[in-house]
Write an enzyme that holds these catalytic residues in place. Structure first.
Site, PDB file in Angstrom:
ATOM      1  N   GLU A  79     -10.140   1.519  -0.795  1.00 13.65           N
ATOM      2  CA  GLU A  79     -10.427   2.249  -1.909  1.00 13.65           C
ATOM      3  C   GLU A  79     -10.834   3.695  -1.854  1.00 13.65           C
ATOM      4  O   GLU A  79     -10.610   4.512  -2.631  1.00 13.65           O
ATOM      5  CB  GLU A  79     -11.617   1.563  -2.929  1.00 13.65           C
ATOM      6  CG  GLU A  79     -10.902   0.110  -3.345  1.00 13.65           C
ATOM      7  CD  GLU A  79     -11.926  -0.675  -4.099  1.00 13.65           C
ATOM      8  OE1 GLU A  79     -13.013   0.013  -4.591  1.00 13.65           O
ATOM      9  OE2 GLU A  79     -11.663  -1.928  -4.512  1.00 13.65           O
ATOM     10  N   THR A  81      -6.791  -3.342 -11.868  1.00 10.44           N
ATOM     11  CA  THR A  81      -5.938  -3.815 -10.910  1.00 10.44           C
ATOM     12  C   THR A  81      -6.736  -5.038 -10.303  1.00 10.44           C
ATOM     13  O   THR A  81      -5.831  -6.012  -9.979  1.00 10.44           O
ATOM     14  CB  THR A  81      -5.688  -2.870  -9.775  1.00 10.44           C
ATOM     15  OG1 THR A  81      -4.946  -1.774 -10.345  1.00 10.44           O
ATOM     16  CG2 THR A  81      -4.842  -3.588  -8.699  1.00 10.44           C
ATOM     17  N   GLU A  95      -5.772  -9.168 -10.344  1.00  6.45           N
ATOM     18  CA  GLU A  95      -5.656  -9.917  -9.136  1.00  6.45           C
ATOM     19  C   GLU A  95      -6.511 -11.162  -9.218  1.00  6.45           C
ATOM     20  O   GLU A  95      -6.071 -12.198  -8.861  1.00  6.45           O
ATOM     21  CB  GLU A  95      -6.491  -9.080  -7.880  1.00  6.45           C
ATOM     22  CG  GLU A  95      -5.333  -7.826  -7.349  1.00  6.45           C
ATOM     23  CD  GLU A  95      -6.134  -7.235  -6.347  1.00  6.45           C
ATOM     24  OE1 GLU A  95      -6.359  -7.873  -5.284  1.00  6.45           O
ATOM     25  OE2 GLU A  95      -6.201  -5.908  -6.213  1.00  6.45           O
ATOM     26  N   LYS A  99      -2.356 -11.677  -0.249  1.00  5.03           N
ATOM     27  CA  LYS A  99      -3.707 -11.898   0.266  1.00  5.03           C
ATOM     28  C   LYS A  99      -3.786 -13.589   0.188  1.00  5.03           C
ATOM     29  O   LYS A  99      -4.326 -14.186   1.042  1.00  5.03           O
ATOM     30  CB  LYS A  99      -4.970 -11.411  -0.612  1.00  5.03           C
ATOM     31  CG  LYS A  99      -5.112 -10.022  -0.251  1.00  5.03           C
ATOM     32  CD  LYS A  99      -6.023  -9.324  -1.147  1.00  5.03           C
ATOM     33  CE  LYS A  99      -6.030  -7.740  -0.756  1.00  5.03           C
ATOM     34  NZ  LYS A  99      -7.103  -6.979  -1.540  1.00  5.03           N
ATOM     35  N   ARG A 134       0.869  -1.244  -0.159  1.00  9.18           N
ATOM     36  CA  ARG A 134      -0.042   0.036  -0.016  1.00  9.18           C
ATOM     37  C   ARG A 134       1.064   1.180  -0.036  1.00  9.18           C
ATOM     38  O   ARG A 134       0.576   2.127  -0.856  1.00  9.18           O
ATOM     39  CB  ARG A 134      -1.156   0.006   1.201  1.00  9.18           C
ATOM     40  CG  ARG A 134      -2.058  -1.223   0.918  1.00  9.18           C
ATOM     41  CD  ARG A 134      -3.041  -1.039   2.185  1.00  9.18           C
ATOM     42  NE  ARG A 134      -3.993  -2.109   2.069  1.00  9.18           N
ATOM     43  CZ  ARG A 134      -4.344  -2.979   2.933  1.00  9.18           C
ATOM     44  NH1 ARG A 134      -3.746  -2.981   4.347  1.00  9.18           N
ATOM     45  NH2 ARG A 134      -5.202  -3.945   2.871  1.00  9.18           N
ATOM     46  N   ASN A 147     -11.470  -4.035  -1.027  1.00 16.36           N
ATOM     47  CA  ASN A 147     -11.507  -3.468   0.584  1.00 16.36           C
ATOM     48  C   ASN A 147     -12.124  -1.916   0.095  1.00 16.36           C
ATOM     49  O   ASN A 147     -11.138  -0.972  -0.139  1.00 16.36           O
ATOM     50  CB  ASN A 147     -10.116  -3.157   1.065  1.00 16.36           C
ATOM     51  CG  ASN A 147     -10.303  -2.930   2.409  1.00 16.36           C
ATOM     52  OD1 ASN A 147     -11.007  -1.855   2.840  1.00 16.36           O
ATOM     53  ND2 ASN A 147      -9.250  -3.219   3.242  1.00 16.36           N
ATOM     54  N   ARG A 190       1.515   0.205 -11.937  1.00 15.74           N
ATOM     55  CA  ARG A 190       0.436   0.445 -10.766  1.00 15.74           C
ATOM     56  C   ARG A 190      -0.446  -0.725 -10.833  1.00 15.74           C
ATOM     57  O   ARG A 190      -0.835  -1.476  -9.881  1.00 15.74           O
ATOM     58  CB  ARG A 190      -0.334   1.684 -10.895  1.00 15.74           C
ATOM     59  CG  ARG A 190      -0.970   2.155  -9.454  1.00 15.74           C
ATOM     60  CD  ARG A 190      -2.229   1.440  -9.249  1.00 15.74           C
ATOM     61  NE  ARG A 190      -3.118   2.043  -8.087  1.00 15.74           N
ATOM     62  CZ  ARG A 190      -3.789   1.161  -7.451  1.00 15.74           C
ATOM     63  NH1 ARG A 190      -4.276   0.056  -8.074  1.00 15.74           N
ATOM     64  NH2 ARG A 190      -4.433   1.599  -6.315  1.00 15.74           N
TER      65      ARG A 190
END
Length: 258
Positions: free
Chosen positions: A198, A242, A246, A168, A16, A194, A157
């Protein structure tokens, strides 16, 4: 974050923190792009005013390809956080290789969203970023250079989602193993999302755009970027892509022994 130390790379707080740093980089590159008009000729596959011998793509593609070839020789794409737009055209590095420990699954390089990132950037972001809608042939080189900087920052990014996904997965293998085995895409998406994080991202972007987006020496306070379009780019494109990265990464995770 040190890519030679896996324990730092898969720490969600470190990830983060790295994403926060990327925000500044992306914003300032957007500001550089905002000095120019849209210049649609830069993105035309066949531009009658710009003929590139033995090349069928756009001027942007040509510039990006040749820059990546050079950067590959500088071992840029050996770094696990870099994803090339033209992976089939890279050359071997001139510099000696760095032995990075394998943090991500072996198939991670195959999770490549750069074509989608580039198409979204050209169609959706350039009109928001540009000074005005129009051509400026004398600045094709500058526009392509700024575009490449934006694209590479956005790519890094968005593909950082692979590190988020791996972290995770490692933090709750039982849950994600169950979701992956049942191919529960909705369940995976729900668990990687999350909303509070965000929202903090979007709130932070508003503040940064308000500060970075105005030249303090300009008495009229002309804005180079606006909070509205910066939030729109992140909310509608960067964050969703993003999470797509994932999900794709996680869906294949059980096929890898890492």
């Amino acid at each position: 974050m040190d890519f030679t130390k896996p324990e730092t790379v898969l720490n969600l707080q470190n990830i983060r923190d790295e994403l926060v740093k990327m925000e500044d980089s992306i914003i300032f590159k957007f500001i550089e792009r905002s000095h120019f008009p849209t210049c649609p000729g830069v993105y035309l596959t066949k531009n009658p005013d710009l003929s590139i011998e033995n090349f069928d793509g756009s001027f942007l593609d040509w510039a990006l390809l040749h820059l990546e070839i050079t950067h590959s020789q500088l071992r840029r794409f050996e770094s696990p956080d870099e994803t090339p737009f033209f992976p089939d055209h890279l050359l071997r590095p001139i510099l000696p290789s760095i032995s990075y420990p394998q943090v991500l699954a072996s198939y991670a390089p195959q999770v490549n969203y750069n074509e989608k990132i580039k198409a979204t950037y050209i169609k959706q972001m350039v009109p928001l970023l540009s000074k005005y809608d129009g051509e400026q042939n004398e600045n094709y080189g500058s526009v392509a250079t700024r575009d490449i900087e934006c694209l590479q920052s956005l790519s890094r990014r968005i593909h950082f989602g692979k590190f988020v996904a791996e972290a995770k997965f490692q933090n709750d293998k039982e849950l994600y193993t169950k979701l992956i085995k049942s191919k529960d895409i909705d369940g995976i998406m729900k668990n990687i999302t999350n909303s509070a994080v965000e929202e903090k991202i979007l709130e932070r972007l508003v503040k940064k755009a308000e500060v970075y987006g105005v030249d303090p020496t300009n008495k009229e306070g002309e804005r180079r970027i606006t909070p509205d379009y910066l939030v729109k780019i992140y909310k509608e494109f960067v964050i969703p892509m993003t999470k797509e990265v994932e999900v794709e990464y996680l869906l294949r995770r059980l096929t890898d022994d890492n």
